[in-house]
Design an enzyme around this catalytic site. Structure first.
Site, PDB file in Angstrom:
ATOM      1  N   GLU A  85       0.818  -1.211   0.000  1.00 13.19           N
ATOM      2  CA  GLU A  85       0.000   0.000   0.000  1.00 13.19           C
ATOM      3  C   GLU A  85       0.856   1.267   0.000  1.00 13.19           C
ATOM      4  O   GLU A  85       1.992   1.252   0.468  1.00 13.19           O
ATOM      5  CB  GLU A  85      -0.888   0.029   1.259  1.00 13.19           C
ATOM      6  CG  GLU A  85      -1.898  -1.100   1.299  1.00 13.19           C
ATOM      7  CD  GLU A  85      -2.800  -1.062   2.534  1.00 13.19           C
ATOM      8  OE1 GLU A  85      -4.015  -1.039   2.362  1.00 13.19           O
ATOM      9  OE2 GLU A  85      -2.284  -1.055   3.670  1.00 13.19           O
ATOM     10  N   CYS A  98       3.329   8.708   0.631  1.00 12.33           N
ATOM     11  CA  CYS A  98       3.943   7.890   1.665  1.00 12.33           C
ATOM     12  C   CYS A  98       4.067   6.483   1.083  1.00 12.33           C
ATOM     13  O   CYS A  98       3.057   5.845   0.805  1.00 12.33           O
ATOM     14  CB  CYS A  98       3.041   7.909   2.898  1.00 12.33           C
ATOM     15  SG  CYS A  98       3.620   6.815   4.209  1.00 12.33           S
ATOM     16  N   CYS A 105       6.829  -6.261   7.806  1.00 12.17           N
ATOM     17  CA  CYS A 105       7.890  -5.621   8.591  1.00 12.17           C
ATOM     18  C   CYS A 105       8.257  -6.555   9.722  1.00 12.17           C
ATOM     19  O   CYS A 105       7.402  -7.256  10.257  1.00 12.17           O
ATOM     20  CB  CYS A 105       7.354  -4.297   9.160  1.00 12.17           C
ATOM     21  SG  CYS A 105       8.578  -3.371  10.120  1.00 12.17           S
ATOM     22  N   CYS A 109       6.738  -3.447  16.264  1.00 12.91           N
ATOM     23  CA  CYS A 109       6.232  -2.402  17.166  1.00 12.91           C
ATOM     24  C   CYS A 109       4.788  -2.750  17.533  1.00 12.91           C
ATOM     25  O   CYS A 109       3.977  -3.057  16.665  1.00 12.91           O
ATOM     26  CB  CYS A 109       6.293  -1.029  16.493  1.00 12.91           C
ATOM     27  SG  CYS A 109       7.964  -0.553  16.033  1.00 12.91           S
ATOM     28  N   CYS A 112       1.487  -1.025  15.867  1.00 14.87           N
ATOM     29  CA  CYS A 112       1.476  -0.783  14.418  1.00 14.87           C
ATOM     30  C   CYS A 112       0.910  -1.991  13.672  1.00 14.87           C
ATOM     31  O   CYS A 112       1.238  -3.135  13.996  1.00 14.87           O
ATOM     32  CB  CYS A 112       2.904  -0.508  13.956  1.00 14.87           C
ATOM     33  SG  CYS A 112       3.053  -0.183  12.199  1.00 14.87           S
ATOM     34  N   CYS A 326      -0.822   6.860   9.773  1.00 17.09           N
ATOM     35  CA  CYS A 326       0.401   6.208  10.251  1.00 17.09           C
ATOM     36  C   CYS A 326       0.066   4.943  11.016  1.00 17.09           C
ATOM     37  O   CYS A 326      -0.772   4.952  11.911  1.00 17.09           O
ATOM     38  CB  CYS A 326       1.146   7.110  11.224  1.00 17.09           C
ATOM     39  SG  CYS A 326       1.585   8.682  10.556  1.00 17.09           S
TER      40      CYS A 326
HETATM   41  N1  SAH Z   1       9.501   1.700  10.136  1.00 21.47           N
HETATM   42  C1  SAH Z   1       9.552   3.113  10.062  1.00 21.47           C
HETATM   43  C2  SAH Z   1       8.535   3.738   9.140  1.00 21.47           C
HETATM   44  C3  SAH Z   1       7.110   3.232   9.196  1.00 21.47           C
HETATM   45  S1  SAH Z   1       6.020   3.725  10.467  1.00 21.47           S
HETATM   46  C4  SAH Z   1       9.482   3.707  11.444  1.00 21.47           C
HETATM   47  O1  SAH Z   1       9.290   2.975  12.393  1.00 21.47           O
HETATM   48  O2  SAH Z   1       9.669   4.901  11.582  1.00 21.47           O
HETATM   49  C5  SAH Z   1       5.699   5.440  10.324  1.00 21.47           C
HETATM   50  C6  SAH Z   1       5.366   6.068  11.667  1.00 21.47           C
HETATM   51  O3  SAH Z   1       4.053   5.700  12.147  1.00 21.47           O
HETATM   52  C7  SAH Z   1       6.324   5.632  12.749  1.00 21.47           C
HETATM   53  O4  SAH Z   1       6.684   6.717  13.549  1.00 21.47           O
HETATM   54  C8  SAH Z   1       5.469   4.657  13.537  1.00 21.47           C
HETATM   55  O5  SAH Z   1       5.969   4.423  14.806  1.00 21.47           O
HETATM   56  C9  SAH Z   1       4.134   5.337  13.501  1.00 21.47           C
HETATM   57  N2  SAH Z   1       3.021   4.472  13.873  1.00 21.47           N
HETATM   58  C10 SAH Z   1       2.949   3.138  13.818  1.00 21.47           C
HETATM   59  N3  SAH Z   1       1.754   2.698  14.249  1.00 21.47           N
HETATM   60  C11 SAH Z   1       1.051   3.786  14.579  1.00 21.47           C
HETATM   61  C12 SAH Z   1      -0.261   3.989  15.078  1.00 21.47           C
HETATM   62  N4  SAH Z   1      -1.083   2.967  15.289  1.00 21.47           N
HETATM   63  N5  SAH Z   1      -0.670   5.244  15.284  1.00 21.47           N
HETATM   64  C13 SAH Z   1       0.149   6.295  15.030  1.00 21.47           C
HETATM   65  N6  SAH Z   1       1.393   6.166  14.557  1.00 21.47           N
HETATM   66  C14 SAH Z   1       1.852   4.930  14.343  1.00 21.47           C
END
Ligand code: SAH
Length: 335
Positions: A85, A98, A105, A109, A112, A326
């Site tokens: 996506e 984006c 991945c 985290c 996410c 995000c």
């Molecule tokens: N792997 C990279 C880029 C992808 S995530 C990274 O970790 O930076 C892009 C951003 O969205 C990151 O800051 C991530 O922590 C954040 N993110 C992930 N899940 C989220 C959520 N449920 N709500 C808000 N931000 C989130």
């Protein structure tokens, strides 16, 4: 062939007995999102027959448009059938996309959606580039800014990320300036040093999300390998080397990282570092069980950072109504 830089295309074209300038023509056509050889008016079709080159644009299989903001979320099918996506956004300064850097991945985290099913594979530079080209072709609009913040950890796919940056920056193609590109990482420290060396003008964003190691490790397993002090040392080296400020992303999770103590500790950690904090109220991901901080809590957190001299803003979400915000992009979205 979207995966080829101009110099690589030149080698292929000349090895097949064609003049070098043909490579530039093909590269430029491809950068306009043209995938049909018959549309490349000034290029003889036999080049494609002789070299076996074909333009492997990711196929758009679903588009969701946000009624609120005009944001468009694309679901693509890659040549091997994998679905990925990306999200197209309109801003006053221009259009931004984006893009995803991996199918899935492996960073895990907790809040996410992108990591729920683990990593399937890295995307090639051409597959990342193709997300942008297909979106430009679909909207008929130029994209001036790229954020590598979709599914995947870009520093876990560094070589393809580097190539992507060179591809979009090429003046024979899109000619997107380094300063219009942002890469977001969960904090893979050795790659931050390499990135500062290789791309000092590209913007760097770091997903921080907490101010103690214990709590950050709970949210982000990568913290066990690269804890906060080690990460911030790397950020200091980055700012010294590049003179550019780092953006810290901080997702506000209700009751987890959004109170006064957290704001105070965060301000202490970042004091004296050339940086900016981007607060992101958590976007809902059903499987994680976490909730977003309230608007008031977010504003209070921002004010507390500001008061302590740390510039902070609350990120505007332009696509949460279509699960395009995000952390909401995922591997198993289906057409
Ligand atoms: N792997 C990279 C880029 C992808 S995530 C990274 O970790 O930076 C892009 C951003 O969205 C990151 O800051 C991530 O922590 C954040 N993110 C992930 N899940 C989220 C959520 N449920 N709500 C808000 N931000 C989130």
């Amino acid at each position: 062939m979207l995966n080829y830089e101009l110099s690589e295309l030149e080698n292929i074209v000349t090895a097949a007995g064609f003049p070098k300038f043909r490579a530039k023509q093909i590269f430029t056509w491809a950068s306009k999102g043209v995938s049909d050889v018959s549309e490349m008016k000034n290029v003889p079709a036999e080049i494609f027959d002789k070299t076996g080159l074909n333009i492997d644009m990711p196929k758009i299989v679903k588009i969701q448009e946000s009624e609120l903001y005009g944001t468009r979320k694309y679901l693509y099918a890659l040549a091997d059938g994998k679905n990925i996506e990306s999200v197209f956004m309109r801003y006053k300064f221009g259009n931004s996309i984006c893009v995803s850097s991996q199918a899935g991945c492996r960073m895990g985290c907790r809040f996410c959606a992108s990591g729920l099913l683990g990593l399937e594979r890295n995307l090639t530079a051409g597959e990342i580039y193709g997300q942008l080209l297909a979106a430009e072709r679909d909207t008929g609009e130029r994209i001036s800014h790229i954020v590598v913040m979709g599914t995947g950890e870009p520093f876990d796919n560094y070589d393809n990320l580097s190539k992507l940056i060179r591809l979009v920056n090429d003046k024979n193609g899109l000619n997107i300036g380094m300063r219009n590109i942002t890469v977001s990482t969960c904090g893979i420290v050795p790659m931050i040093d390499r990135f500062a060396e290789d791309f000092p003008q590209v913007n760097l964003a770091i997903s921080l999300h907490n101010s103690t190691n214990e709590e950050r490790s709970e949210l982000m397993p990568v913290n066990r390998s690269y804890p906060i002090d080690v990460l911030l040392e790397a950020c200091r080296r980055y700012t010294e080397k590049t003179s550019r400020r780092v953006t810290f992303e901080y997702t506000l999770v209700r009751g987890k990282n959004d109170d006064e103590k957290h704001a105070e500790r965060l301000a202490g950690l970042l004091k004296g570092l050339l940086c900016h904090v981007n607060l992101i109220p958590l976007n809902a991901v059903e499987e994680t069980g976490y909730a977003a901080s309230s608007k008031q809590a977010a504003s209070r957190f921002r004010d507390m950072l500001e008061k302590r001299g740390i510039p902070a803003t609350i990120r505007r979400e332009l696509g949460d109504d279509i699960d395009a915000a995000c952390g909401q992009l995922r591997l198993n979205s289906r057409p």
